[in-house]
Design a protein around this motif. Sequence first.
Motif, PDB file in Angstrom:
ATOM      1  N   ASP A   1     -75.865  18.450  -6.175  1.00 13.14           N
ATOM      2  CA  ASP A   1     -76.869  17.446  -6.548  1.00 13.14           C
ATOM      3  C   ASP A   1     -77.861  17.981  -7.584  1.00 13.14           C
ATOM      4  OD1 ASP A   1     -75.689  15.691  -4.699  1.00 13.14           O
ATOM      5  OD2 ASP A   1     -76.967  16.434  -3.066  1.00 13.14           O
ATOM      6  N   GLY A   2     -77.372  18.689  -8.591  1.00 13.91           N
ATOM      7  CA  GLY A   2     -78.218  19.190  -9.650  1.00 13.91           C
ATOM      8  C   GLY A   2     -79.028  20.434  -9.301  1.00 13.91           C
TER       9      GLY A   2
ATOM     10  N   VAL B   1     -81.642  26.487  -2.516  1.00 13.14           N
ATOM     11  CA  VAL B   1     -81.937  27.699  -3.273  1.00 13.14           C
ATOM     12  C   VAL B   1     -82.898  27.343  -4.402  1.00 13.14           C
ATOM     13  CG1 VAL B   1     -80.930  29.508  -4.705  1.00 13.14           C
ATOM     14  CG2 VAL B   1     -79.682  28.666  -2.704  1.00 13.14           C
ATOM     15  N   ARG B   2     -83.997  28.075  -4.513  1.00  5.53           N
ATOM     16  CA  ARG B   2     -84.974  27.811  -5.586  1.00  5.53           C
ATOM     17  C   ARG B   2     -84.473  28.312  -6.927  1.00  5.53           C
ATOM     18  NH1 ARG B   2     -90.725  29.912  -3.904  1.00  5.53           N
ATOM     19  NH2 ARG B   2     -89.921  31.388  -5.376  1.00  5.53           N
TER      20      ARG B   2
ATOM     21  N   LEU C   1     -77.795  32.555 -11.644  1.00  4.79           N
ATOM     22  CA  LEU C   1     -77.029  31.502 -12.311  1.00  4.79           C
ATOM     23  C   LEU C   1     -77.938  30.473 -12.950  1.00  4.79           C
ATOM     24  CD1 LEU C   1     -74.505  30.890  -9.397  1.00  4.79           C
ATOM     25  CD2 LEU C   1     -74.137  32.315 -11.432  1.00  4.79           C
ATOM     26  N   GLY C   2     -79.210  30.478 -12.596  1.00  6.31           N
ATOM     27  CA  GLY C   2     -80.152  29.482 -13.096  1.00  6.31           C
ATOM     28  C   GLY C   2     -80.944  28.882 -11.961  1.00  6.31           C
ATOM     29  N   ARG C   3     -81.590  27.767 -12.259  1.00  6.65           N
ATOM     30  CA  ARG C   3     -82.408  27.077 -11.227  1.00  6.65           C
ATOM     31  C   ARG C   3     -81.726  25.833 -10.757  1.00  6.65           C
ATOM     32  NH1 ARG C   3     -87.637  28.928 -10.699  1.00  6.65           N
ATOM     33  NH2 ARG C   3     -88.107  30.512 -12.227  1.00  6.65           N
TER      34      ARG C   3
END
Length: 154
Positions: free
Chosen positions: A107-108, A147-148, A152-154
């Motif tokens: 979900d993004g 996960v905040r 791999l990114g946010r």
Amino acid sequence: MVIPVAEWAALHDLVHRYAARVDERDFAGVARLFGGDGVLALPNPPRDFGPVREHRGPEGVVAALSVLEEVPLTAHGITGVVFDPGDGPASARGRITCVAHHVSPRDGRFADAVWHLHYLDRYAKTGGEWRFKRREVHLDLIETREVRATRLGR
């Protein structure tokens, strides 16, 4: 009967190398930690928490772990190790506890499926080196966390 310290250290190294190579996606390297006819027995969550699928030999181990290619990030933390002598001088048993994080986009964002598990292992020493003869994965608990941020990114 107690495992001699040098043998304990070698077995300890074996189980940690398994975790590291899985996290590095070195599935061929994981397969080399098994004897030629070694078995990796896996659960089928969420229905089956105990091992219900057996994968034999290097090709079987690689095929079983290849499903993790769809999970961008894993992190296995070994939280406990207990080794006992096996049925003969070149065999041993182990109970290894682990927390395994499986981070995937959802979900993004990223979600972490956290598996609290233990391995029941049988080891055989061949050619002077310990290898997995049989490794069973037993799930104890699965939780999901948001996960905040990850590498791999946010």
